[in-house]
Design an enzyme around this catalytic site. Structure first.
Site, PDB file in Angstrom:
ATOM      1  N   HIS A   4      -7.222  -2.006   5.764  1.00  0.00           N
ATOM      2  CA  HIS A   4      -7.159  -0.616   5.311  1.00  0.00           C
ATOM      3  C   HIS A   4      -5.927   0.044   5.921  1.00  0.00           C
ATOM      4  O   HIS A   4      -5.400  -0.403   6.943  1.00  0.00           O
ATOM      5  CB  HIS A   4      -8.416   0.137   5.745  1.00  0.00           C
ATOM      6  N   GLU A  27      -5.509   2.780   7.608  1.00  0.00           N
ATOM      7  CA  GLU A  27      -5.679   3.270   8.977  1.00  0.00           C
ATOM      8  C   GLU A  27      -5.734   2.131   9.992  1.00  0.00           C
ATOM      9  O   GLU A  27      -5.133   2.228  11.066  1.00  0.00           O
ATOM     10  CB  GLU A  27      -6.947   4.130   9.086  1.00  0.00           C
ATOM     11  N   CYS A  46     -12.895   5.541   6.419  1.00  0.00           N
ATOM     12  CA  CYS A  46     -14.225   4.945   6.336  1.00  0.00           C
ATOM     13  C   CYS A  46     -14.757   4.708   7.748  1.00  0.00           C
ATOM     14  O   CYS A  46     -14.059   4.934   8.740  1.00  0.00           O
ATOM     15  CB  CYS A  46     -14.157   3.626   5.555  1.00  0.00           C
ATOM     16  N   CYS A  92     -12.556   2.304   9.788  1.00  0.00           N
ATOM     17  CA  CYS A  92     -11.299   2.929  10.199  1.00  0.00           C
ATOM     18  C   CYS A  92     -11.540   4.001  11.260  1.00  0.00           C
ATOM     19  O   CYS A  92     -10.756   4.133  12.204  1.00  0.00           O
ATOM     20  CB  CYS A  92     -10.575   3.500   8.998  1.00  0.00           C
TER      21      CYS A  92
END
Length: 156
Positions: A53, A55, A83, A86
């Protein structure tokens, strides 16, 4: 530059991720002086890594070169609310603040109920609230471009 300006940079990264065949998410890390010290975009598809992801990629990039003390003074700007995974990475890295554009709840509406692209219903504020240190959270910030980058991407 203000929050909206940094968020637009994160959204530009989300557009780059999408153009590369990845999910449309991007993030930038900004120091106290207002300088971008790192950026990340989603690489889940191209790297075949479900943890790729924006992040988490950003945390991996800056974690080895910026001290935890310095990270605590920095702000991560994310195109979409981080999320749970993250949020955990942000917490463990020691980043002091998060600002996001598109809310997780709005992403759920855009993505639909496709099991191939599940959205976990666990807002980042709830993840951070379980920790022993505070992380400032600002968002969602209403930027139409944050929704537009997802338009037609997800199969609802």
């Amino acid at each position: 530059m203000d929050d909206a300006g940094f968020l637009l940079q994160a959204i530009d990264l989300a557009e780059q991720a999408r153009a590369s065949g990845d999910h449309p998410f991007g993030a930038v890390l900004v120091g106290r002086s207002g300088t971008v010290v790192g950026s990340g975009l989603n690489t889940v598809v191209t790297d075949r890594d479900p943890t790729g992801h924006a992040e988490t990629n950003l945390v991996r990039t800056v974690g080895g070169r910026i001290s935890r003390a310095d990270l605590s003074t920095m702000t991560m700007y994310a195109s979409t609310e981080p999320c749970a995974m993250c949020a955990g990475a942000i917490y463990w890295a020691g980043i002091g603040a998060v600002v996001y554009a598109l809310a997780e709840s709005e992403l759920r509406e855009l993505a639909g109920a496709d099991p191939a692209n599940p959205v976990l219903d666990l807002p980042c504020r709830e993840v951070f609230a379980r920790g022993v240190r505070e992380i400032e959270v600002r968002g969602p910030v209403d930027l139409p471009k944050a929704r537009e980058v997802h338009a037609g991407f997800w199969s609802p």
